[in-house]
Motif scaffolding. Structure first.
Motif, PDB file in Angstrom:
ATOM      1  N   VAL A 301       0.834  -1.206   0.000  1.00  0.00           N
ATOM      2  CA  VAL A 301       0.000   0.000   0.000  1.00  0.00           C
ATOM      3  C   VAL A 301       0.869   1.256   0.000  1.00  0.00           C
ATOM      4  N   ALA A 302       1.908   1.250   0.836  1.00  0.00           N
ATOM      5  CA  ALA A 302       2.793   2.411   0.921  1.00  0.00           C
ATOM      6  C   ALA A 302       3.522   2.651  -0.395  1.00  0.00           C
ATOM      7  N   ALA A 303       3.933   1.578  -1.053  1.00  0.00           N
ATOM      8  CA  ALA A 303       4.650   1.710  -2.323  1.00  0.00           C
ATOM      9  C   ALA A 303       3.778   2.323  -3.405  1.00  0.00           C
ATOM     10  N   VAL A 304       2.471   2.085  -3.344  1.00  0.00           N
ATOM     11  CA  VAL A 304       1.550   2.609  -4.366  1.00  0.00           C
ATOM     12  C   VAL A 304       1.167   4.056  -4.083  1.00  0.00           C
ATOM     13  N   PHE A 305       0.811   4.348  -2.822  1.00  0.00           N
ATOM     14  CA  PHE A 305       0.201   5.646  -2.536  1.00  0.00           C
ATOM     15  C   PHE A 305       1.192   6.735  -2.115  1.00  0.00           C
ATOM     16  N   THR A 306       2.334   6.374  -1.564  1.00  0.00           N
ATOM     17  CA  THR A 306       3.293   7.397  -1.127  1.00  0.00           C
ATOM     18  C   THR A 306       3.747   8.294  -2.272  1.00  0.00           C
ATOM     19  N   PRO A 307       4.135   7.750  -3.432  1.00  0.00           N
ATOM     20  CA  PRO A 307       4.516   8.640  -4.548  1.00  0.00           C
ATOM     21  C   PRO A 307       3.394   9.587  -4.969  1.00  0.00           C
ATOM     22  N   LEU A 308       2.144   9.116  -4.911  1.00  0.00           N
ATOM     23  CA  LEU A 308       1.024   9.975  -5.289  1.00  0.00           C
ATOM     24  C   LEU A 308       0.874  11.151  -4.331  1.00  0.00           C
ATOM     25  N   VAL A 309       1.011  10.879  -3.044  1.00  0.00           N
ATOM     26  CA  VAL A 309       0.916  11.948  -2.043  1.00  0.00           C
ATOM     27  C   VAL A 309       2.029  12.970  -2.253  1.00  0.00           C
ATOM     28  N   LEU A 310       3.243  12.479  -2.489  1.00  0.00           N
ATOM     29  CA  LEU A 310       4.375  13.382  -2.706  1.00  0.00           C
ATOM     30  C   LEU A 310       4.179  14.234  -3.954  1.00  0.00           C
ATOM     31  N   LEU A 311       3.613  13.639  -4.996  1.00  0.00           N
ATOM     32  CA  LEU A 311       3.405  14.373  -6.245  1.00  0.00           C
ATOM     33  C   LEU A 311       2.375  15.485  -6.076  1.00  0.00           C
ATOM     34  N   TYR A 312       1.226  15.174  -5.471  1.00  0.00           N
ATOM     35  CA  TYR A 312       0.200  16.218  -5.376  1.00  0.00           C
ATOM     36  C   TYR A 312       0.610  17.304  -4.395  1.00  0.00           C
ATOM     37  N   GLN A 313       1.338  16.933  -3.337  1.00  0.00           N
ATOM     38  CA  GLN A 313       1.758  17.970  -2.405  1.00  0.00           C
ATOM     39  C   GLN A 313       2.853  18.833  -3.018  1.00  0.00           C
ATOM     40  N   GLY A 314       3.771  18.215  -3.748  1.00  0.00           N
ATOM     41  CA  GLY A 314       4.794  18.986  -4.441  1.00  0.00           C
ATOM     42  C   GLY A 314       4.188  19.930  -5.471  1.00  0.00           C
ATOM     43  N   TRP A 315       3.154  19.467  -6.166  1.00  0.00           N
ATOM     44  CA  TRP A 315       2.462  20.302  -7.154  1.00  0.00           C
ATOM     45  C   TRP A 315       1.816  21.508  -6.477  1.00  0.00           C
ATOM     46  N   THR A 316       1.235  21.301  -5.295  1.00  0.00           N
ATOM     47  CA  THR A 316       0.612  22.400  -4.556  1.00  0.00           C
ATOM     48  C   THR A 316       1.632  23.479  -4.229  1.00  0.00           C
ATOM     49  N   TYR A 317       2.787  23.071  -3.740  1.00  0.00           N
ATOM     50  CA  TYR A 317       3.821  24.051  -3.409  1.00  0.00           C
ATOM     51  C   TYR A 317       4.320  24.771  -4.657  1.00  0.00           C
ATOM     52  N   TRP A 318       4.376  24.081  -5.780  1.00  0.00           N
ATOM     53  CA  TRP A 318       4.837  24.705  -7.011  1.00  0.00           C
ATOM     54  C   TRP A 318       3.834  25.760  -7.500  1.00  0.00           C
ATOM     55  N   VAL A 319       2.556  25.427  -7.435  1.00  0.00           N
ATOM     56  CA  VAL A 319       1.527  26.357  -7.899  1.00  0.00           C
ATOM     57  C   VAL A 319       1.531  27.642  -7.058  1.00  0.00           C
ATOM     58  N   PHE A 320       1.723  27.515  -5.760  1.00  0.00           N
ATOM     59  CA  PHE A 320       1.671  28.671  -4.859  1.00  0.00           C
ATOM     60  C   PHE A 320       3.073  29.106  -4.434  1.00  0.00           C
ATOM     61  N   ARG A 321       4.010  29.126  -5.380  1.00  0.00           N
ATOM     62  CA  ARG A 321       5.405  29.412  -5.064  1.00  0.00           C
ATOM     63  C   ARG A 321       5.746  30.891  -5.017  1.00  0.00           C
ATOM     64  N   LYS A 322       4.865  31.775  -5.494  1.00  0.00           N
ATOM     65  CA  LYS A 322       5.210  33.198  -5.600  1.00  0.00           C
ATOM     66  C   LYS A 322       5.201  33.886  -4.238  1.00  0.00           C
ATOM     67  N   ARG A 323       5.985  34.956  -4.147  1.00  0.00           N
ATOM     68  CA  ARG A 323       6.021  35.770  -2.937  1.00  0.00           C
ATOM     69  C   ARG A 323       4.789  36.663  -2.867  1.00  0.00           C
ATOM     70  N   ILE A 324       4.441  37.053  -1.641  1.00  0.00           N
ATOM     71  CA  ILE A 324       3.337  37.987  -1.460  1.00  0.00           C
ATOM     72  C   ILE A 324       3.749  39.066  -0.462  1.00  0.00           C
ATOM     73  N   GLY A 325       3.019  40.169  -0.492  1.00  0.00           N
ATOM     74  CA  GLY A 325       3.269  41.269   0.433  1.00  0.00           C
ATOM     75  C   GLY A 325       1.970  41.978   0.758  1.00  0.00           C
ATOM     76  N   VAL A 326       2.054  43.035   1.539  1.00  0.00           N
ATOM     77  CA  VAL A 326       0.840  43.737   1.951  1.00  0.00           C
ATOM     78  C   VAL A 326       0.112  44.335   0.745  1.00  0.00           C
ATOM     79  N   GLN A 327       0.855  44.612  -0.332  1.00  0.00           N
ATOM     80  CA  GLN A 327       0.215  45.176  -1.522  1.00  0.00           C
ATOM     81  C   GLN A 327      -0.705  44.177  -2.209  1.00  0.00           C
ATOM     82  N   HIS A 328      -0.548  42.894  -1.885  1.00  0.00           N
ATOM     83  CA  HIS A 328      -1.406  41.876  -2.477  1.00  0.00           C
ATOM     84  C   HIS A 328      -2.634  41.584  -1.635  1.00  0.00           C
ATOM     85  N   ILE A 329      -2.725  42.210  -0.475  1.00  0.00           N
ATOM     86  CA  ILE A 329      -3.862  42.005   0.416  1.00  0.00           C
ATOM     87  C   ILE A 329      -4.980  42.966   0.041  1.00  0.00           C
TER      88      ILE A 329
END
Length: 337
Positions: A301-329
């Motif tokens: 089970v771990a061999a099948v699902f662990t890569p999937l979890v890592l992929l979707y979580q890595g994708w999330t961090y990539w999508v929201f990788r930009k910096r933000i500041g008070v001007q974006h609020i």
């Protein structure tokens, strides 16, 4: 290597991943009071972890679930003996999630201020209590021949455990400050780097004392290597932070967390919970593990699902990788002013 040894390593990896990710997550929550000067800056900090904080907690669910399935005796002794601290952590995580979701639902100052206070305290307390819990796991607690914890609540808050709690609190806050510098722009970015320097120096002192204490008590050659990596990574993170190389600083602060947690697990092995009453009563990877068949099924089970979890979580961090500041609020609602 036996399957129960493999699963000890996998459980260690899951807890390490949780502390790496939730570490800066907790740190940002603490920094909403230590770093932010107004509501706009608090919103900036919260928004840096807004898309990822709930995904980070998946690692806790997986680590706890994996511990339950692979080492049921370890899970039973841990969650019964440490019931109150773990219940406090669970309540904090529930309230924290509610606070993130409800904070912006109404514009009244009292409403938002209350939820912001909740985010601060429910980040600070788990960051401290996780250190207390794992310090006790490594150092040992009063476990009898029936694998039951027979100590009291006060026995969990001895000097070594309190030092471990202080270390995780300051280390996670330092990790969060480095993450804030990586994810923000403007004045808050510079103040995050300045605060990270001060927090890093305090972390260095606490880490040397706590990890040195652990090494002298039950360390091995491998745990000494991990200790050295943790110290060098922390020094490197401080240098990179001063050079405004936030990417390297965050990578190295994360390596500090990883190496420190790895050092604890290396010092712990082959035990999973040592007994202070009699070494023969200690829970080990052999005595506390599930059946070989259960571990085989879990491995598939771990061999099948662990890569999937890592992929979707890595994708999330990539999508929201930009910096933000008070001007974006967005501008505050009139009721918030």
């Amino acid at each position: 290597m036996h399957l129960h040894d493999v699963w000890f390593v996998l459980i260690a990896v899951l807890w390490t991943g949780y502390f790496f990710l939730e570490g800066f997550d907790f740190g940002i929550g603490v920094l909403t009071r230590l770093l932010a000067r107004d509501r706009a800056e608090r919103r900036v900090l919260i928004n840096t972890i807004g898309p990822v904080w709930d995904g980070n907690e998946v690692w806790l669910l997986t680590a706890a679930g994996g511990t339950f399935a692979a080492f049921p005796d370890w899970y039973a002794t841990l969650f019964s003996g440490f019931y109150l601290p773990l219940l406090a952590i669970l309540i904090c995580l529930i309230v924290r999630g509610v606070a993130f979701e409800y904070r912006h639902k109404r514009g009244e100052d009292r409403w938002q201020r209350g939820w912001e206070q909740a985010i601060f305290w429910t980040s600070l307390l788990p960051a401290f209590l996780w250190g207390v819990v794992f310090a006790n796991i490594v150092h040992g607690v009063a476990i009898d021949q029936q694998k039951n914890y027979v100590g009291g609540l006060g026995d969990l808050f001895k000097p070594y455990a309190l030092l471990g709690g202080l270390l995780t609190l300051v280390l996670f806050t330092f990790h969060g400050a480095v993450f804030a510098a990586l994810k923000t722009v403007g004045e808050i970015r510079g103040r995050a780097r300045a605060l990270a320097l001060r927090l890093g120096l305090v972390t260095a002192v606490l880490a040397l004392v706590f990890l040195g204490w652990t090494q002298s008590h039950q360390g091995t050659g491998w745990s000494l290597v991990a200790l050295a990596v943790a110290v060098l990574a922390l020094v490197g993170a401080l240098v990179a932070n001063q050079l405004a190389r936030e990417g390297w600083a965050f990578t190295l602060s994360g390596l500090t967390v990883v190496a420190a947690v790895a050092m604890l697990f290396l010092a712990l092995f082959p035990n999973v919970m040592p007994s202070t009453l009699n070494p023969a009563y200690s829970l080990t990877v052999t005595s506390a593990s599930s059946s070989p068949y259960t571990l085989k099924v879990m491995s598939v089970v771990a061999a099948v699902f662990t890569p999937l979890v890592l992929l979707y979580q890595g994708w999330t961090y990539w999508v929201f990788r930009k910096r933000i500041g008070v001007q974006h609020i967005p501008a505050a609602h009139p009721a918030e002013v």
